[in-house]
Design an enzyme around this catalytic site. Structure first.
Site, short mmCIF file in Angstrom:
data_model
loop_
_atom_site.label_atom_id
_atom_site.label_comp_id
_atom_site.label_asym_id
_atom_site.label_seq_id
_atom_site.Cartn_x
_atom_site.Cartn_y
_atom_site.Cartn_z
N ASP A 22 -21.15 -18.67 -14.62
CA ASP A 22 -22.33 -18.82 -13.79
C ASP A 22 -23.39 -19.56 -14.61
O ASP A 22 -23.31 -19.60 -15.85
CB ASP A 22 -22.85 -17.44 -13.38
N ASP A 24 -27.37 -19.65 -14.06
CA ASP A 24 -28.63 -18.95 -14.34
C ASP A 24 -28.39 -17.63 -15.06
O ASP A 24 -27.71 -16.75 -14.54
CB ASP A 24 -29.39 -18.70 -13.03
N GLY A 72 -27.81 -14.24 -8.29
CA GLY A 72 -26.48 -14.77 -8.01
C GLY A 72 -26.24 -15.20 -6.59
O GLY A 72 -25.19 -15.75 -6.27
N ARG A 75 -30.55 -18.79 -1.85
CA ARG A 75 -31.94 -18.46 -1.54
C ARG A 75 -32.06 -17.70 -0.21
O ARG A 75 -32.79 -16.72 -0.11
CB ARG A 75 -32.80 -19.73 -1.48
N SER A 141 -26.93 -22.00 -6.89
CA SER A 141 -28.14 -22.82 -6.93
C SER A 141 -27.82 -24.30 -6.76
O SER A 141 -26.90 -24.83 -7.37
CB SER A 141 -28.87 -22.62 -8.25
#
Length: 252
Positions: A22, A24, A72, A75, A141
């Site tokens: 992942d 972020d 995770g 948005r 994202s």
């Protein structure tokens, strides 16, 4: 390049043929920027639209609420999850408006302050590459490519599946494993021979649902029960820094 052995890696990773990370909070320190943007957005919404239940009016918690509802996830899913948890309007229009506010704040802060890659992650990825293990980055994202570029590490990854690609391909969001399965498909390795590295509860659950060989949870918060929650949701091991996955480190 001469492929070396897997002896730099801890035993849990020595048999895997690919690794998906992942972005972020795992590769880059951008999770803090996301969390701050969500906090500002949700707190403003709570002040403007206070819930009927006084107990639900408390501010957004950048540890518990972030990990539980938005970390995770896309948005839209994150906005919907938190609003519903406080009994607030979670209609499609409201969710889109809240998500748009968060996106604006995140973009502003990202471009003002930038992000860095975690040194331990960079060391691990380089060790994997020396061992001939392909590595992919996968993130809900749409900013993942920009984040990796700004951190100077995009060229370390053999594949990238970001939010834009997920939308184009119609991939389901975490905790469904679609994002990670697409990443290993691009690396040419079955999930059963690959590892997933995640810091989000939804992410480790996705790794478990995808039947990956190893699911590594990353506990940057080092909270009282964060590691236990990651293990309950599907992590096989939990580390505080990915440098622990190199020989000499000690996974929890």
């Amino acid at each position: 390049m001469t492929v070396q052995s897997h002896t730099e890696l801890v035993p849990a990773l020595r048999d895997v043929r690919a690794v998906v990370l992942d972005t972020d909070g795992v590769i880059t320190d951008s999770a803090r920027v996301h969390a701050a943007a969500w906090q500002t957005t949700f707190d403003a919404f709570l002040r403007a639209h206070p819930p009927e239940d006084p107990g639900a009016r408390r501010p957004f918690d950048v540890r518990d609420d972030y990990l539980r509802y938005v970390d995770g996830k896309s948005r839209l899913d994150g906005a919907a999850g938190f609003l519903a948890s406080r009994g607030l309007d979670d209609s499609a229009d409201t969710v889109r408006a809240v998500a748009a506010d968060k996106e604006r704040l995140f973009t502003e802060r990202l471009r003002q302050h930038g992000v860095d890659a975690y040194p331990g992650t960079v060391r691990l990825v380089r060790a994997l590459r020396r061992a001939g293990v392909p590595v992919a980055a996968a993130s809900a994202s749409r900013h993942a490519g920009e984040l990796l570029t700004r951190a100077g590490v995009l060229d370390l990854f053999d594949a990238l599946v970001d939010g834009a690609e997920a939308a184009r391909l119609g991939l389901a969001g975490k905790p469904e494993p679609d994002l990670f399965l697409e990443a290993v498909r691009r690396l040419g390795v079955p999930a059963g021979h690959a590892a997933v590295v995640e810091d989000a509860l939804a992410g480790v659950e996705a790794g478990r649902r995808g039947a990956f060989a190893v699911v590594v949870g990353v506990d940057r918060a080092a909270g009282a029960d964060t590691a236990a929650r990651l293990l309950r949701h599907g992590a096989d091991i939990v580390v505080r820094d990915l440098g622990e996955l190199l020989v000499g480190g000690t996974p929890q």
